[in-house]
Design a protein around this motif. Structure first.
Motif, PDB file in Angstrom:
ATOM      1  N   VAL A 104     -17.850   1.728  78.645  1.00 54.59           N
ATOM      2  CA  VAL A 104     -18.870   2.645  78.123  1.00 54.59           C
ATOM      3  C   VAL A 104     -19.224   2.378  76.664  1.00 54.59           C
ATOM      4  CG1 VAL A 104     -18.293   4.493  79.737  1.00 54.59           C
ATOM      5  CG2 VAL A 104     -17.092   4.361  77.556  1.00 54.59           C
ATOM      6  N   MET A 105     -18.478   1.474  76.004  1.00 57.16           N
ATOM      7  CA  MET A 105     -18.722   1.200  74.581  1.00 57.16           C
ATOM      8  C   MET A 105     -18.994  -0.279  74.375  1.00 57.16           C
ATOM      9  SD  MET A 105     -15.925   3.673  72.703  1.00 57.16           S
ATOM     10  CE  MET A 105     -16.616   3.351  71.075  1.00 57.16           C
ATOM     11  N   ARG A 106     -20.050  -0.794  74.985  1.00 57.35           N
ATOM     12  CA  ARG A 106     -20.364  -2.217  74.915  1.00 57.35           C
ATOM     13  C   ARG A 106     -20.614  -2.667  73.475  1.00 57.35           C
ATOM     14  NH1 ARG A 106     -18.393  -4.387  79.427  1.00 57.35           N
ATOM     15  NH2 ARG A 106     -19.086  -3.268  81.288  1.00 57.35           N
ATOM     16  N   ARG A 107     -21.205  -1.783  72.657  1.00 54.36           N
ATOM     17  CA  ARG A 107     -21.523  -2.168  71.284  1.00 54.36           C
ATOM     18  C   ARG A 107     -20.273  -2.381  70.450  1.00 54.36           C
ATOM     19  NH1 ARG A 107     -26.537   1.840  69.492  1.00 54.36           N
ATOM     20  NH2 ARG A 107     -28.065   1.093  71.038  1.00 54.36           N
ATOM     21  N   ARG A 108     -19.216  -1.691  70.787  1.00 52.58           N
ATOM     22  CA  ARG A 108     -17.971  -1.807  70.016  1.00 52.58           C
ATOM     23  C   ARG A 108     -16.898  -2.512  70.826  1.00 52.58           C
ATOM     24  NH1 ARG A 108     -17.849   4.397  67.599  1.00 52.58           N
ATOM     25  NH2 ARG A 108     -19.874   4.322  66.581  1.00 52.58           N
ATOM     26  N   PHE A 109     -17.334  -3.445  71.665  1.00 53.26           N
ATOM     27  CA  PHE A 109     -16.424  -4.167  72.562  1.00 53.26           C
ATOM     28  C   PHE A 109     -15.297  -4.842  71.783  1.00 53.26           C
ATOM     29  CE2 PHE A 109     -14.991  -7.692  75.132  1.00 53.26           C
ATOM     30  CZ  PHE A 109     -14.974  -7.164  76.409  1.00 53.26           C
ATOM     31  N   THR A 110     -15.646  -5.524  70.669  1.00 48.30           N
ATOM     32  CA  THR A 110     -14.645  -6.265  69.898  1.00 48.30           C
ATOM     33  C   THR A 110     -13.616  -5.329  69.286  1.00 48.30           C
ATOM     34  OG1 THR A 110     -16.271  -7.981  69.403  1.00 48.30           O
ATOM     35  CG2 THR A 110     -14.305  -7.888  68.018  1.00 48.30           C
TER      36      THR A 110
END
Length: 633
Positions: A104-110
């Motif tokens: 659900v948090m693709r933008r903060r994957f890293t």
């Protein structure tokens, strides 16, 4: 992905239906570490509080108060009532949280990946220290019977540990059947032992007042903080409640804690405190002094059994965590053996087993006593708990959709407590606490390097591949290739590109099989994928078929077994006329490199260390053909 959401339906039928059976099983597997903490936790806490001086009544009352409230706040409130709600289709653990958030948090994957890797690395530190400190603390009880046993404590401890790791290859099914009953006896005995001493001095009940613990910390400064770090040893197994949730379910684990484990531990710690109020000279080993002299040797034997079970629990947890890390692309492929035909969670990783044994034996040899090892114990666990709290907050916000203020108010007290305990344990960095930090850092570097290097390799592999549809159109008009009977299965990471192994086979052997399967294996963000969602089959033409096989991150991929389930999609798998073609990549350090030189060197050596894809995907060696290619990173 949508088919995979109902994954638990595929595994519920294999779980025991009896709540009593599940509860008993959780007592043996989940609570081994928490249950053996009374062997050393209060002893080390009081030793830190007194700093070599005389033990006083306020010290005993204050430390016991801290112990009891630490159990209540961290285990009962945080894990049992809150964190265990953050499950991914019934599964728990730090990497499960990572997979849940990444969905659900693709933008903060890293950022989520780094948090998950840090938590996993800290858990490995715990897995190395737990067997060493638990077994040593139990065997040290022999010194109370006669000092003549002292020279044999280290050799006996190492022998027990070696035996424990050697038997892992045969699986834990037969031994695990005894885990629950043995640990149930253990909790009953320590509870009764504590109650017998509690009745002799009820003044220890004043420790139920949390203000006594706070007053102790305020009045003892640095010694109080060191003691607080030792108090944390009482909850070192709390993370196991969450990590092992998928094996037993939330309800049995909660029931076991509320009805048996928590009362037994409270009675045991109160009993030790009551005994020390009247006999402070027994502070060297208060646990074994709970029992009469005639029961000393039987208690040492029972403690050895209990600590072996506690060690087994964390070893099994390390195996499960390693499999998750491999499936999520954080570690190289390793051989994974199933040790049970019915229980999916029972696995054995030979390489991980022997590396863990070497680390455990080194710790026993280097520290030589449970007291020395206790200094290194808390940092790994507190670090994991801090990360769990942070990730739980993110789950509240992104998955549960709680308001920011509510999420912050719920998690802030727990995060504050975890941070205080972490600060207290960091005071012991130079006394051995650096070991789990160093191990955790090294494991994080390994995970980050493997993830980054694998991404570079995948990008370079795709760059050299051609579009599959274009290739199929061109090959259909070409007659240069010899058509042979049988089925060729080509494994690839991108089903829309022509696999390198197919291109090389055609280029060098001038051969094209009668039927060709372009196969991709996907690891989903769910623990297990049901058979109904295992495979998707696309028939491109009479010669080419695309197949995607999906596995959960808690599963060991079995490609031949999954292909046998594809008959309904129009592909009939026959092992005798099928050959699997895999690209064997030879990784070399490039000049210039896409990574720093040291990281490139590390990745190249990790790639050499990884097991073959055919072994990992359980492809029969007689049906596998590997075609080499060189990639510079």
């Amino acid at each position: 992905m949508s088919d995979a959401i109902s994954a638990p339906a595929a595994i519920h039928t294999k779980r025991p239906t009896s709540l009593a059976t599940l509860t008993l099983g959780s007592i043996g597997v989940v609570y081994g570490d928490l249950g053996t903490s009374p062997l050393y936790a209060l002893k080390e806490s009081l030793a830190a509080a007194s700093a070599g001086g005389a033990l006083t009544q306020p010290m005993v009352l204050g430390v016991v108060s801290l112990v009891l409230w630490t159990l209540f706040v961290i285990v009962t409130l945080k894990y049992v009532l809150l964190i265990m709600r953050a499950d991914n289709h019934g599964e728990g653990g730090i990497l499960t949280l990572m997979a849940l958030l990444q969905g659900v948090m693709r933008r903060r994957f890293t950022a989520i990946s780094v948090l998950g890797m840090a938590g996993a690395a800290m858990f490995y530190g715990d897995a190395m220290i737990t067997p060493a400190v638990s077994v040593l603390s139990a065997v040290e009880g022999l010194k109370l019977a006669t000092p003549a046993f002292e020279p044999y404590i280290m050799p006996l401890s190492m022998a027990i540990l070696i035996g424990l790791f050697v038997v892992q290859r045969w699986g834990t099914a037969a031994v695990a059947a005894w885990f629950g009953p043995v640990m149930l006896v253990w909790f009953c005995v320590i509870g009764i032992g504590g109650l017998m001493n509690l009745i002799g001095d009820l003044s220890i009940l004043a420790a139920l007042n949390p203000l006594l613990g706070i007053e102790f910390l305020l009045n003892h400064g640095y010694a109080g903080m060191v003691a607080l770090g030792a108090v944390f040893l009482t909850v070192t197994g709390a993370e196991a409640l969450y990590a092992d949730m998928g094996h037993f379910g939330r309800k049995p684990i909660k029931l076991a804690w509320m009805s048996i484990i928590f009362p037994a531990l409270v009675l045991c710690y109160l009993g030790q405190g009551a005994m020390l109020l009247s006999s402070p000279d027994k502070a060297e080993n208060p646990f074994f002094h709970l029992f009469p002299e005639w029961a000393l040797l039987p208690m040492v034997g029972l403690a050895m059994l209990a600590t072996t079970i506690a060690s087994q629990s964390v070893i099994s947890g390390a195996f499960s965590l390693t499999r998750q890390a491999i499936q999520l692309g954080l570690l190289p492929r390793m051989e994974i053996r199933r040790t049970s035909e019915t229980e999916k969670g029972q696995i054995y990783l030979p390489r991980a087993n022997w590396l863990l044994l070497i680390a455990v034996l080194y710790l026993v040899f280097a520290f030589k006593s449970s007291s020395a090892l206790a200094a290194a114990f808390g940092i790994a666990v507190t670090g994991t708990m801090v990360i769990t709290s942070i990730m739980a907050f993110l789950v509240m916000r992104t998955c549960w959709k709680w308001p920011l203020l509510v999420s912050a108010l719920v998690i802030a007290p727990f995060l504050a407590v975890d941070t205080i305990f972490l600060s207290a344990n960091l005071l012991k960095v130079f006394e051995g606490g650096w070991i789990p930090l160093a191990m955790g850092t090294a494991l994080m570097v390994i995970m980050i390097t493997w993830q980054r290097g694998s991404k570079i390799v995948a990008q370079k592999s795709v760059r050299d591949e051609t579009d599959l549809d274009d290739f199929i159109r061109s090959i259909s008009t070409s007659s240069s290739a010899v058509r042979v009977r049988g089925v060729a299965v080509f494994l690839t990471a991108n089903p829309n590109s022509t696999p390198t192994s197919l291109m090389h086979n055609l280029k060098h052997n001038k051969v094209l099989h009668e039927h060709n399967v372009i196969l991709r294996v996907v690891t989903e963000d769910v623990p297990r994928v049901p058979n109904s969602g295992r495979a998707s089959v696309e028939v491109v033409n009479d010669r080419f078929t695309r197949i995607v096989l999906r596995f959960g991150y808690m599963e060991t991929p079995d490609v031949p077994a999954a292909l046998r389930q594809c008959a309904a999609g129009g592909f009939a798998y026959n092992a005798m006329n099928s050959s699997f073609f895999l690209s064997r990549r030879v990784i070399r350090a490039g000049r210039p490199s896409d990574m720093p030189r040291w990281q490139s060197w590390l990745f190249v050596n990790m790639a050499k260390w990884a097991d073959d894809a055919s072994l990992y995907f359980q492809i029969p060696s007689g049906r596998a053909v590997e075609i080499g290619m060189q990639i510079n990173v």
